[in-house]
Scaffold this motif. Structure first.
Motif, PDB file in Angstrom:
ATOM      1  N   UNK A 158       0.836  -1.204   0.000  1.00  0.00           N
ATOM      2  CA  UNK A 158       0.000   0.000   0.000  1.00  0.00           C
ATOM      3  C   UNK A 158       0.874   1.259   0.000  1.00  0.00           C
ATOM      4  N   UNK A 159       0.301   2.363  -0.464  1.00  0.00           N
ATOM      5  CA  UNK A 159       1.029   3.634  -0.532  1.00  0.00           C
ATOM      6  C   UNK A 159       0.985   4.341   0.819  1.00  0.00           C
ATOM      7  N   UNK A 160       2.149   4.796   1.247  1.00  0.00           N
ATOM      8  CA  UNK A 160       2.284   5.512   2.522  1.00  0.00           C
ATOM      9  C   UNK A 160       2.932   6.867   2.250  1.00  0.00           C
ATOM     10  N   UNK A 161       2.404   7.909   2.855  1.00  0.00           N
ATOM     11  CA  UNK A 161       3.025   9.230   2.808  1.00  0.00           C
ATOM     12  C   UNK A 161       3.516   9.589   4.209  1.00  0.00           C
ATOM     13  N   UNK A 162       4.780   9.979   4.294  1.00  0.00           N
ATOM     14  CA  UNK A 162       5.390  10.344   5.582  1.00  0.00           C
ATOM     15  C   UNK A 162       5.801  11.812   5.517  1.00  0.00           C
ATOM     16  N   UNK A 163       5.357  12.594   6.480  1.00  0.00           N
ATOM     17  CA  UNK A 163       5.670  14.024   6.505  1.00  0.00           C
ATOM     18  C   UNK A 163       6.258  14.400   7.865  1.00  0.00           C
ATOM     19  N   UNK A 164       7.371  15.105   7.854  1.00  0.00           N
ATOM     20  CA  UNK A 164       7.982  15.594   9.096  1.00  0.00           C
ATOM     21  C   UNK A 164       7.271  16.861   9.535  1.00  0.00           C
ATOM     22  N   UNK A 165       6.803  16.869  10.804  1.00  0.00           N
ATOM     23  CA  UNK A 165       6.100  18.056  11.303  1.00  0.00           C
ATOM     24  C   UNK A 165       6.746  18.640  12.560  1.00  0.00           C
ATOM     25  N   UNK A 166       7.760  17.971  13.112  1.00  0.00           N
ATOM     26  CA  UNK A 166       8.401  18.516  14.301  1.00  0.00           C
ATOM     27  C   UNK A 166       9.347  17.527  14.951  1.00  0.00           C
ATOM     28  N   UNK A 167       9.764  17.848  16.187  1.00  0.00           N
ATOM     29  CA  UNK A 167      10.662  16.995  16.957  1.00  0.00           C
ATOM     30  C   UNK A 167      10.147  16.910  18.382  1.00  0.00           C
ATOM     31  N   UNK A 168      10.424  15.804  19.041  1.00  0.00           N
ATOM     32  CA  UNK A 168      10.085  15.668  20.454  1.00  0.00           C
ATOM     33  C   UNK A 168      11.099  14.753  21.111  1.00  0.00           C
ATOM     34  N   UNK A 169      11.987  15.321  21.909  1.00  0.00           N
ATOM     35  CA  UNK A 169      13.009  14.539  22.614  1.00  0.00           C
ATOM     36  C   UNK A 169      12.345  13.444  23.441  1.00  0.00           C
ATOM     37  N   UNK A 170      12.865  12.230  23.346  1.00  0.00           N
ATOM     38  CA  UNK A 170      12.267  11.101  24.056  1.00  0.00           C
ATOM     39  C   UNK A 170      12.486  11.178  25.569  1.00  0.00           C
ATOM     40  N   UNK A 171      13.324  12.096  26.005  1.00  0.00           N
ATOM     41  CA  UNK A 171      13.546  12.245  27.438  1.00  0.00           C
ATOM     42  C   UNK A 171      12.785  13.438  28.003  1.00  0.00           C
ATOM     43  N   UNK A 172      13.122  14.654  27.549  1.00  0.00           N
ATOM     44  CA  UNK A 172      12.496  15.851  28.121  1.00  0.00           C
ATOM     45  C   UNK A 172      11.167  16.200  27.466  1.00  0.00           C
ATOM     46  N   UNK A 173      10.908  15.646  26.279  1.00  0.00           N
ATOM     47  CA  UNK A 173       9.645  15.890  25.595  1.00  0.00           C
ATOM     48  C   UNK A 173       9.548  17.229  24.899  1.00  0.00           C
ATOM     49  N   UNK A 174      10.648  17.982  24.866  1.00  0.00           N
ATOM     50  CA  UNK A 174      10.610  19.306  24.247  1.00  0.00           C
ATOM     51  C   UNK A 174      10.834  19.217  22.739  1.00  0.00           C
ATOM     52  N   UNK A 175      10.359  20.234  22.026  1.00  0.00           N
ATOM     53  CA  UNK A 175      10.537  20.314  20.572  1.00  0.00           C
ATOM     54  C   UNK A 175      11.926  20.890  20.308  1.00  0.00           C
ATOM     55  N   UNK A 176      12.911  20.005  20.389  1.00  0.00           N
ATOM     56  CA  UNK A 176      14.294  20.387  20.130  1.00  0.00           C
ATOM     57  C   UNK A 176      14.873  19.478  19.061  1.00  0.00           C
ATOM     58  N   UNK A 177      15.877  19.963  18.292  1.00  0.00           N
ATOM     59  CA  UNK A 177      16.513  19.078  17.312  1.00  0.00           C
ATOM     60  C   UNK A 177      17.033  17.807  17.969  1.00  0.00           C
ATOM     61  N   UNK A 178      16.812  16.683  17.309  1.00  0.00           N
ATOM     62  CA  UNK A 178      17.273  15.409  17.847  1.00  0.00           C
ATOM     63  C   UNK A 178      18.771  15.259  17.575  1.00  0.00           C
ATOM     64  N   UNK A 179      19.526  14.945  18.628  1.00  0.00           N
ATOM     65  CA  UNK A 179      20.975  14.813  18.509  1.00  0.00           C
ATOM     66  C   UNK A 179      21.364  13.377  18.194  1.00  0.00           C
ATOM     67  N   UNK A 180      21.055  12.448  19.105  1.00  0.00           N
ATOM     68  CA  UNK A 180      21.312  11.031  18.895  1.00  0.00           C
ATOM     69  C   UNK A 180      20.325  10.210  19.711  1.00  0.00           C
ATOM     70  N   UNK A 181      20.000   9.018  19.197  1.00  0.00           N
ATOM     71  CA  UNK A 181      19.190   8.032  19.911  1.00  0.00           C
ATOM     72  C   UNK A 181      17.844   8.584  20.385  1.00  0.00           C
ATOM     73  N   UNK A 182      17.307   9.552  19.649  1.00  0.00           N
ATOM     74  CA  UNK A 182      16.021  10.127  20.002  1.00  0.00           C
ATOM     75  C   UNK A 182      16.079  11.209  21.057  1.00  0.00           C
ATOM     76  N   UNK A 183      17.283  11.599  21.489  1.00  0.00           N
ATOM     77  CA  UNK A 183      17.451  12.612  22.531  1.00  0.00           C
ATOM     78  C   UNK A 183      17.954  13.930  21.946  1.00  0.00           C
ATOM     79  N   UNK A 184      17.554  15.040  22.555  1.00  0.00           N
ATOM     80  CA  UNK A 184      18.174  16.315  22.243  1.00  0.00           C
ATOM     81  C   UNK A 184      19.600  16.299  22.801  1.00  0.00           C
ATOM     82  N   UNK A 185      20.392  17.287  22.432  1.00  0.00           N
ATOM     83  CA  UNK A 185      21.808  17.284  22.828  1.00  0.00           C
ATOM     84  C   UNK A 185      21.994  17.244  24.345  1.00  0.00           C
ATOM     85  N   UNK A 186      21.261  18.078  25.074  1.00  0.00           N
ATOM     86  CA  UNK A 186      21.481  18.142  26.524  1.00  0.00           C
ATOM     87  C   UNK A 186      21.079  16.832  27.197  1.00  0.00           C
TER      88      UNK A 186
END
Length: 263
Positions: free
Chosen positions: A37-65
């Motif tokens: 089946x056809x899937x469309x994927x669109x990037x709409x933001x970021x959410x750190x898997x630890x703090x939950x903030x909309x910050x750029x993801x650094x590594x492993x789903x975490x923001x840099x800090x």
């Protein structure tokens, strides 16, 4: 139908074939049902898997800090030989490190693109093998803590790879290996501290992935660059979505991205 959520690694069931589920906060998608089946994927933001903030993801789903501060991203995660909880020594959070490090761990051989050695918690077998796209695997040592598993892996890396060629894994460019024979050959190279934990009489486990069409020249989708992609899903292997045009998308490598999926 449109689904929106934060990417985390797909959950799996060890069946024939492997069953995959993409889990969002309030919903989940049974990915096997989307093959062809056809899937469309669109990037709409970021959410750190630890703090939950909309910050750029650094590594492993975490923001840099969070990556440099949270115990879930300590160096011992990727390098288990650096574990110190068995000594009562803290890295970032001793209670968390005791919880994870002081439980049974497995040193294993897995064949995805080639035979490789790896380490995982016993509770993560066979999930770890599924995530690596291994079509066969075998446990070789079961130890009581992460440190012993880590030093065993380091010792065996002189005689067997510890890396997977992701392109060959996705192309299904592999051959079957006798992992029992590999286990026996490596037995003499296990460190003295771990020799008593060698597993003598088990057999290899075989895994079957839901793939209709393997890519011939896999191209990795960088959603942060292109923002949106649409394609026909042809299979699931490891933590990858495989599309008809040879595009592949690594869910695990994109944890923390907030996406919209139009199905």
């Amino acid at each position: 139908m449109i689904y929106k959520g934060v990417l985390t690694k797909m959950q799996t069931e060890f069946l024939d074939p492997i069953q995959y589920y993409l889990v969002f906060e309030n919903d989940f998608i049974h990915m096997n049902q989307l093959i062809n089946k056809t899937i469309s994927i669109k990037l709409v933001g970021h959410q750190c898997l630890s703090c939950g903030l909309d910050r750029p993801i650094f590594r492993q789903g975490f923001c840099r800090s969070c990556f440099f501060e949270q115990p879930t991203a300590g160096d011992w995660i990727m390098r288990p030989e650096l574990s110190t909880a068995h000594l009562g020594r803290e890295d970032r959070d001793l209670e968390y490190e005791k919880k994870i490090q002081l439980q049974p761990h497995i040193v294993y051989l897995a064949n995805s693109s080639n035979v490789k050695v790896g380490v995982t918690r016993k509770s993560q077998i066979p999930t770890r093998w599924i995530d690596q796209g291994a079509h066969e695997a075998i446990e070789i040592v079961e130890v009581p803590n992460r440190y012993l598993a880590g030093i065993t892996e380091v010792a065996l890396k002189d005689y067997v790879s510890d890396k997977t060629n992701w392109r060959n894994m996705l192309k299904n460019d592999l051959k079957d290996e006798d992992l029992v024979s590999w286990r026996e050959r490596l037995k003499t190279h296990i460190p003295e501290e771990a020799k008593a934990y060698f597993i003598e009489n088990n057999q290899e486990t075989n895994l079957v992935f839901p793939v209709e069409q393997y890519p011939t020249k896999p191209r990795s989708l960088n959603l942060s660059k292109v923002q949106q992609y649409q394609g026909v899903l042809k299979g699931l292997k490891g933590q990858y979505l495989i599309f008809e045009d040879d595009t592949v998308f690594n869910i695990r490598a994109n944890e923390g991205l907030v996406v919209e999926l139009d199905l």
